[in-house]
Scaffold this motif. Structure first.
Motif, PDB file in Angstrom:
ATOM      1  N   VAL A  91      50.436  43.309  48.689  1.00 31.15           N
ATOM      2  CA  VAL A  91      49.249  43.872  48.055  1.00 31.15           C
ATOM      3  C   VAL A  91      48.161  43.893  49.122  1.00 31.15           C
ATOM      4  O   VAL A  91      47.541  42.874  49.404  1.00 31.15           O
ATOM      5  N   LYS A  92      47.985  45.049  49.735  1.00 35.39           N
ATOM      6  CA  LYS A  92      47.029  45.121  50.828  1.00 35.39           C
ATOM      7  C   LYS A  92      45.586  45.115  50.337  1.00 35.39           C
ATOM      8  O   LYS A  92      44.698  44.557  50.988  1.00 35.39           O
ATOM      9  N   LYS A  93      45.350  45.753  49.179  1.00 33.52           N
ATOM     10  CA  LYS A  93      43.971  45.853  48.694  1.00 33.52           C
ATOM     11  C   LYS A  93      43.939  45.797  47.174  1.00 33.52           C
ATOM     12  O   LYS A  93      44.700  46.474  46.496  1.00 33.52           O
ATOM     13  N   LEU A  94      43.026  44.959  46.649  1.00 31.18           N
ATOM     14  CA  LEU A  94      42.775  44.886  45.217  1.00 31.18           C
ATOM     15  C   LEU A  94      41.281  45.060  44.993  1.00 31.18           C
ATOM     16  O   LEU A  94      40.470  44.261  45.459  1.00 31.18           O
ATOM     17  N   LYS A  95      40.926  46.136  44.272  1.00 35.71           N
ATOM     18  CA  LYS A  95      39.529  46.429  43.983  1.00 35.71           C
ATOM     19  C   LYS A  95      39.351  46.564  42.481  1.00 35.71           C
ATOM     20  O   LYS A  95      39.955  47.426  41.855  1.00 35.71           O
ATOM     21  N   LEU A  96      38.539  45.691  41.894  1.00 35.74           N
ATOM     22  CA  LEU A  96      38.275  45.696  40.460  1.00 35.74           C
ATOM     23  C   LEU A  96      36.795  45.974  40.215  1.00 35.74           C
ATOM     24  O   LEU A  96      35.916  45.340  40.822  1.00 35.74           O
ATOM     25  N   ASN A  97      36.534  46.915  39.315  1.00 40.63           N
ATOM     26  CA  ASN A  97      35.162  47.291  39.011  1.00 40.63           C
ATOM     27  C   ASN A  97      35.009  47.431  37.503  1.00 40.63           C
ATOM     28  O   ASN A  97      35.586  48.335  36.896  1.00 40.63           O
ATOM     29  N   THR A  98      34.272  46.518  36.882  1.00 38.90           N
ATOM     30  CA  THR A  98      34.045  46.571  35.435  1.00 38.90           C
ATOM     31  C   THR A  98      32.548  46.608  35.177  1.00 38.90           C
ATOM     32  O   THR A  98      31.882  45.576  35.166  1.00 38.90           O
ATOM     33  N   GLN A  99      32.023  47.797  34.956  1.00 37.49           N
ATOM     34  CA  GLN A  99      30.586  47.963  34.754  1.00 37.49           C
ATOM     35  C   GLN A  99      30.225  48.356  33.325  1.00 37.49           C
ATOM     36  O   GLN A  99      29.060  48.288  32.950  1.00 37.49           O
ATOM     37  N   TYR A 100      31.199  48.790  32.522  1.00 38.39           N
ATOM     38  CA  TYR A 100      30.872  49.362  31.224  1.00 38.39           C
ATOM     39  C   TYR A 100      31.387  48.527  30.051  1.00 38.39           C
ATOM     40  O   TYR A 100      30.968  48.726  28.927  1.00 38.39           O
ATOM     41  N   ILE A 101      32.300  47.614  30.316  1.00 40.41           N
ATOM     42  CA  ILE A 101      32.798  46.746  29.257  1.00 40.41           C
ATOM     43  C   ILE A 101      31.834  45.579  29.079  1.00 40.41           C
ATOM     44  O   ILE A 101      31.369  44.987  30.047  1.00 40.41           O
ATOM     45  N   SER A 102      31.526  45.236  27.854  1.00 38.56           N
ATOM     46  CA  SER A 102      30.521  44.210  27.588  1.00 38.56           C
ATOM     47  C   SER A 102      30.963  42.847  28.102  1.00 38.56           C
ATOM     48  O   SER A 102      32.146  42.533  28.196  1.00 38.56           O
ATOM     49  N   ASN A 103      29.956  42.016  28.435  1.00 36.42           N
ATOM     50  CA  ASN A 103      30.220  40.674  28.941  1.00 36.42           C
ATOM     51  C   ASN A 103      31.047  39.850  27.954  1.00 36.42           C
ATOM     52  O   ASN A 103      32.002  39.166  28.320  1.00 36.42           O
ATOM     53  N   LYS A 104      30.662  39.922  26.683  1.00 40.95           N
ATOM     54  CA  LYS A 104      31.313  39.114  25.653  1.00 40.95           C
ATOM     55  C   LYS A 104      32.804  39.413  25.571  1.00 40.95           C
ATOM     56  O   LYS A 104      33.640  38.505  25.442  1.00 40.95           O
ATOM     57  N   MET A 105      33.156  40.689  25.681  1.00 33.68           N
ATOM     58  CA  MET A 105      34.560  41.080  25.555  1.00 33.68           C
ATOM     59  C   MET A 105      35.354  40.698  26.791  1.00 33.68           C
ATOM     60  O   MET A 105      36.496  40.271  26.699  1.00 33.68           O
ATOM     61  N   LEU A 106      34.733  40.832  27.958  1.00 37.01           N
ATOM     62  CA  LEU A 106      35.458  40.554  29.193  1.00 37.01           C
ATOM     63  C   LEU A 106      35.677  39.057  29.403  1.00 37.01           C
ATOM     64  O   LEU A 106      36.708  38.637  29.924  1.00 37.01           O
ATOM     65  N   VAL A 107      34.718  38.250  28.977  1.00 32.85           N
ATOM     66  CA  VAL A 107      34.821  36.800  29.170  1.00 32.85           C
ATOM     67  C   VAL A 107      36.087  36.243  28.531  1.00 32.85           C
ATOM     68  O   VAL A 107      36.746  35.354  29.086  1.00 32.85           O
ATOM     69  N   SER A 108      36.453  36.735  27.368  1.00 30.76           N
ATOM     70  CA  SER A 108      37.639  36.230  26.682  1.00 30.76           C
ATOM     71  C   SER A 108      38.933  36.599  27.406  1.00 30.76           C
ATOM     72  O   SER A 108      40.002  36.110  27.038  1.00 30.76           O
ATOM     73  N   ARG A 109      38.831  37.432  28.442  1.00 29.68           N
ATOM     74  CA  ARG A 109      40.023  37.861  29.176  1.00 29.68           C
ATOM     75  C   ARG A 109      39.947  37.520  30.664  1.00 29.68           C
ATOM     76  O   ARG A 109      40.641  38.107  31.482  1.00 29.68           O
ATOM     77  N   PHE A 110      39.095  36.564  31.008  1.00 31.64           N
ATOM     78  CA  PHE A 110      38.960  36.159  32.402  1.00 31.64           C
ATOM     79  C   PHE A 110      40.263  35.593  32.967  1.00 31.64           C
ATOM     80  O   PHE A 110      40.503  35.646  34.172  1.00 31.64           O
ATOM     81  N   HIS A 111      41.101  35.015  32.094  1.00 30.89           N
ATOM     82  CA  HIS A 111      42.348  34.416  32.588  1.00 30.89           C
ATOM     83  C   HIS A 111      43.247  35.480  33.214  1.00 30.89           C
ATOM     84  O   HIS A 111      44.061  35.172  34.091  1.00 30.89           O
ATOM     85  N   HIS A 112      43.115  36.733  32.778  1.00 35.61           N
ATOM     86  CA  HIS A 112      43.882  37.804  33.401  1.00 35.61           C
ATOM     87  C   HIS A 112      43.414  38.034  34.845  1.00 35.61           C
ATOM     88  O   HIS A 112      44.237  38.248  35.740  1.00 35.61           O
ATOM     89  N   VAL A 113      42.104  37.978  35.066  1.00 36.08           N
ATOM     90  CA  VAL A 113      41.569  38.151  36.419  1.00 36.08           C
ATOM     91  C   VAL A 113      42.073  37.025  37.323  1.00 36.08           C
ATOM     92  O   VAL A 113      42.424  37.243  38.484  1.00 36.08           O
ATOM     93  N   ASP A 114      42.123  35.801  36.782  1.00 38.36           N
ATOM     94  CA  ASP A 114      42.679  34.673  37.548  1.00 38.36           C
ATOM     95  C   ASP A 114      44.124  34.962  37.960  1.00 38.36           C
ATOM     96  O   ASP A 114      44.515  34.714  39.112  1.00 38.36           O
ATOM     97  N   GLU A 115      44.905  35.475  37.033  1.00 33.24           N
ATOM     98  CA  GLU A 115      46.310  35.781  37.330  1.00 33.24           C
ATOM     99  C   GLU A 115      46.420  36.874  38.394  1.00 33.24           C
ATOM    100  O   GLU A 115      47.282  36.810  39.279  1.00 33.24           O
ATOM    101  N   TRP A 116      45.573  37.875  38.313  1.00 33.76           N
ATOM    102  CA  TRP A 116      45.611  38.950  39.300  1.00 33.76           C
ATOM    103  C   TRP A 116      45.318  38.418  40.710  1.00 33.76           C
ATOM    104  O   TRP A 116      46.003  38.775  41.672  1.00 33.76           O
ATOM    105  N   ILE A 117      44.298  37.589  40.817  1.00 33.70           N
ATOM    106  CA  ILE A 117      43.947  37.036  42.125  1.00 33.70           C
ATOM    107  C   ILE A 117      45.054  36.119  42.627  1.00 33.70           C
ATOM    108  O   ILE A 117      45.368  36.097  43.828  1.00 33.70           O
TER     109      ILE A 117
END
Length: 545
Positions: A91-117
């Motif tokens: 995986v040479k490059k991973l770029k994630l950009n979340t500007q439009y999804i609300s904070n409340k909704m994304l927080v409950s799915r932070f564990h997915h971001v941990d898995e990606w990293i």
């Protein structure tokens, strides 16, 4: 025969890497071969706006429909990364950009971001860019698994990301990082940022922009008071560092003997800022914004032998400054206070730009025959003598042959304004650009007569930007120049004739086409579409005495 699909994978990956993200993703439906190529593509760039219809965003409730869009986004990223990770692919490059999804909704799915990293770190990631755009009360804690990303060459963290003090207990393995950028992130401890940077011995490009330091919440404090800007930074031993951008940190010390480019923006207006610039023997570019430099800068400049670009914006300077440099090629002074006299000794200077509300005396010594001088000015009816005074304050006179004056905003001139008194003819300059005039036709003649009595440009151009109404004015101006309105001339009965009487040639140019009479000009203006807000076209009048 499809000869592209049978090319080696590394060539196909190179093709995908040159396409916009959406177009690259669409290749997966072309054929089975392209689908396999897409799933083995080592660059993953995912933005939530590609999964959400932005025009319908205000209609999305905080419920099932938007959650479904978010889950589709998460499933897409997880599937791509898991396939690469399970097959042992890089995986040479991973770029994630979340500007439009609300904070409340994304927080409950932070564990997915941990898995990606985690998967990316184990798959030899080289570039990681995270832009989560969260608020201070909903932050993403960067996982400690990132400390094992030995192959990382670029790390960009922007918005809504917190660096936990737990990082201080880990020896980071960022031995390959060349680019490090922190933008609007939160530090759990002021030592964390320095800890990150000190473990990047090969870093060449460092950007620290409006980083915040966590402050425990006291009783009665509003949520926003939990963080303040980082106040100080001291870095040592960065032998490879070539480019630095710092914004919002008041006290900065950087030991980097090979530094070539330094940009600093103070956290508060006119903050004090001192660096031993004399230690930066290789510095080529220096940009200072909102800094109180005063005599300090003047003392440091002679110690920078190879400085080529100097930019000072909204800085507090002395009334009289001397700027010298044998290698200086570009100089910009924008809205710097207190200036009354500027002495420039730079024989190789190619470009000098000045913007401001004052009319300092600007003198050049040993000018280059390639020098271009630009002045950006806002004018109103109270500045009837300002333009001419500013031009006359530029010495030597030869500089005027390279002087371009950009009048950004011309506020209404009262109808009774006369041309400047005096027997001398107006100084000639290279170019004038006008972006706005009064909508009242009664102001047309006083405005142009005043401008062209202050200076006589070889060319004058008018912006066709959407917010300015200059088309009727240009027709009037052309008719005036061609003599149909010379009866309105303001010549003195016993004085010399004004610029108008010596005018011989008027040529109109737009998009490299020449228009020779007023009817052609009218037809061209009527045929022009209304420019969009990002378009800016010009019509140029060439005047010859």
């Amino acid at each position: 025969m499809d000869r592209i699909s049978v090319m080696p994978k590394f060539i196909l990956h190179d093709i995908l890497g040159r396409l916009p993200d959406k177009d690259a993703a669409r290749t997966s439906v072309l054929s089975k071969s392209w689908r396999e190529t897409w799933f083995s593509f080592p660059i993953l760039s995912a933005c939530d706006k590609n999964f959400i219809n932005l025009h319908e965003l205000p209609l999305y409730p905080e419920g099932a429909r938007l959650l479904s869009k978010l889950d589709t986004f998460i499933e897409y990223v997880s599937k791509r990364l898991r396939r690469l990770h399970n097959q042992g692919l890089a995986v040479k490059k991973l770029k994630l950009n979340t500007q439009y999804i609300s904070n409340k909704m994304l927080v409950s799915r932070f564990h997915h971001v941990d898995e990606w990293i985690q998967m990316a770190s184990e798959s030899g990631i080289e570039v990681l860019e995270l832009n989560l755009a969260l608020s201070l009360d909903k932050l993403y804690n960067l996982p400690l698994c990132l400390t094992e990303a030995k192959s990382l060459t670029k790390l960009v963290l922007t918005g809504g990301i917190r660096l936990d003090p737990a990082f201080l207990n880990h020896s980071l393995k960022f031995f390959s990082v060349r680019t490090l950028l922190f933008h609007s992130i939160l530090l759990g401890d002021e030592r964390v940022m320095k800890h990150f940077i000190s473990h990047c011995p090969l870093v060449e490009h460092l950007s620290l922009i409006h980083c915040l330091l966590y402050k425990p919440l006291s009783v009665g404090d509003p949520p926003g008071s939990r963080a303040n800007y980082v106040k100080s930074l001291s870095l040592h031993g960065l032998q490879k560092l070539k480019r630095v951008e710092v914004q919002g940190i008041e006290d900065v010390y950087i030991d980097a003997p090979n530094l070539e480019n330094l940009c600093y923006l103070a956290g508060i207006v006119h903050a004090s800022f001192k660096l031993n610039l004399g230690s930066y023997k290789n510095l080529r570019w220096l940009s200072l914004l909102c800094v109180r430099v005063e005599t300090w800068l003047l003392e440091q400049l002679p110690k920078i032998p190879f400085l080529e670009n100097l930019i000072l914006k909204h800085c507090s300077l002395c009334e009289r400054i001397n700027i010298s440099g044998s290698q200086l090629k570009f100089l910009e002074l924008t809205n710097c206070s207190n200036l009354k006299e500027i002495n420039i000794d730079a024989p190789n200077l190619l470009s000098c730009e000045y913007s401001g509300k004052d009319e300092p005396v600007i003198s050049f010594r040993g000018i280059s025959n390639q020098l271009d001088v630009s002045a950006h000015i806002h004018l109103n009816h109270q500045d009837v003598d300002r333009l001419r005074q500013f031009i006359q304050n530029i010495v030597p006179q030869e500089v005027l042959t390279s002087l371009s004056v950009f009048i950004i905003q011309l506020y209404p001139i009262i109808e009774s304004v006369d041309i400047l008194q005096g027997s001398s003819s107006p100084p000639s300059i290279k170019h004038m650009q006008l972006s706005a005039v009064s909508d009242r036709q009664t102001c047309y003649f006083p405005v142009m007569n005043w401008l062209l009595s202050s200076c006589f440009p070889e060319t004058i151009s008018f912006s066709l930007h959407y917010s300015f109404k200059l088309r009727e004015f240009m027709v009037y101006f052309y008719e005036m120049l061609m003599g149909s309105k010379k009866g309105e001339c303001y010549c003195y009965s016993r004085g010399p004739e004004c610029w108008w009487h010596g005018l011989k040639v008027v040529k109109i140019t737009h998009l490299e086409r020449i228009y020779e009479n007023v009817e052609d000009l009218k037809a061209m203006l009527n045929a022009l579409p209304l420019p969009r807000n990002y378009d800016e076209e010009f019509i140029t009048f060439t005047l010859e005495l």
